[in-house]
Enzyme design. Structure first.
Site, PDB file in Angstrom:
ATOM      1  N   SER A   1      -1.863  33.819 -26.312  1.00 13.85           N
ATOM      2  CA  SER A   1      -2.001  33.449 -27.979  1.00 13.85           C
ATOM      3  C   SER A   1      -3.604  33.778 -28.193  1.00 13.85           C
ATOM      4  CB  SER A   1      -1.519  32.353 -28.185  1.00 13.85           C
ATOM      5  OG  SER A   1      -1.405  31.987 -29.680  1.00 13.85           O
ATOM      6  N   ASN A   2      -4.023  33.269 -29.453  1.00 12.41           N
ATOM      7  CA  ASN A   2      -5.622  33.383 -29.889  1.00 12.41           C
ATOM      8  C   ASN A   2      -5.946  32.308 -30.739  1.00 12.41           C
ATOM      9  OD1 ASN A   2      -5.154  33.956 -32.948  1.00 12.41           O
ATOM     10  ND2 ASN A   2      -3.784  35.621 -31.781  1.00 12.41           N
ATOM     11  N   HIS A   3      -7.162  32.103 -30.977  1.00 14.84           N
ATOM     12  CA  HIS A   3      -7.806  30.869 -31.714  1.00 14.84           C
ATOM     13  C   HIS A   3      -7.491  30.748 -32.898  1.00 14.84           C
ATOM     14  CE1 HIS A   3      -9.775  29.315 -28.111  1.00 14.84           C
ATOM     15  NE2 HIS A   3     -10.018  30.323 -27.684  1.00 14.84           N
TER      16      HIS A   3
END
Ligand code: CTP
Ligand code: CA
Length: 224
Positions: free
Chosen positions: A33-35
């Protein structure tokens, strides 16, 4: 109503917004995933609803409260976000706003059982995810499409390239190399491009930027 028409620039319009990150499963307990916090997309949903639109917010996993009077449709993966977007657009959509930070790749296979550590190194084959925004913009009955581009250099060039490549009506560029702005922050600064013009907004709160973006989208959509 007491509202002036100009204060409800999206009255009667249907707006679909993607927001937040996607999650791509590796095995039953792990994902890529990512921030992305989803804050910009939720702020636009709130602004569009206040501007008179019916809003569907297709959201990856975030820890934000749904804006009042906005229909949130939760998703996890890019594939689910694409399916939810196609469905929402087919139901009726005047403006499609893609703020989501979609994972560009997903694991080729999702392991059925938790992967055990065996060797010192490990490679994970990835395959490209579908481009949700380009898919919607490429439809025969495409709505007015708005993309977002987070860049660290040559912001104007990369952003306008994306607008033309994906056949968008508008793109919102933010320079994520500026400390304290963008990802996870409450503040942002953006430059909006459309084929005949551009406007810089901020630094300001994401909600103030969203309110101005909605006015620009409504203006350009009325012109289109
Ligand atoms: N986007 C999308 N689906 C994807 C990838 C991106 O809908 N699979 C949308 C994003 O929501 C954003 C825009 O496309 O509105 C630009 O995303 P970005 O990641 O900047 O562009 P990419 O085309 O993925 O190019 P790259 O990451 O290589 O710069
Ligand atoms: Ca990307």
């Amino acid at each position: 109503s007491e509202a002036e028409p100009a204060s409800r620039p999206l009255a009667g319009k249907r707006v679909v917004i993607t927001a937040g990150p996607t999650r791509e499963a590796i095995d039953p307990v792990r994902y890529i995933s990512n921030h992305s916090s989803g804050k910009m997309g939720y702020a636009i949903a709130r602004a569009a609803e206040r501007a008179g639109a019916r809003v569907v917010l297709i959201s990856g996993p975030v820890s934000l409260t749904a804006p009042d009077n906005v229909e949130v449709r939760p998703v996890q993966t890019a594939s689910e976000m694409l399916a939810a977007s196609e469905k929402a657009v087919a139901e009726g959509c005047d403006l499609f706003v893609a703020t989501a930070a979609v994972a560009d790749y997903r694991p080729e296979n999702r392991a059925g059982d938790k992967i055990k550590k065996t060797s010192e190194t490990m490679a994970l084959p990835l395959v490209r995810n579908p481009d949700i925004l380009a898919t919607i913009a490429g439809r025969e009955d495409a709505p007015f499409t708005v993309g977002f581009a987070a860049e660290t250099s040559d912001v104007a060039r990369y952003a306008t390239d994306k607008m033309h490549r994906k056949k968008l009506n508008m793109i919102v560029a933010n320079d994520v190399s500026v400390a304290g702005l963008g990802f996870n922050s409450d503040d942002n600064a953006v430059t909006v491009f459309w084929p005949e013009g551009q406007e810089s907004i901020g630094p300001d709160s994401k909600q103030a930027i969203a309110d101005r973006l909605v006015v620009l989208m409504a203006e350009q959509n009325d012109r289109a």
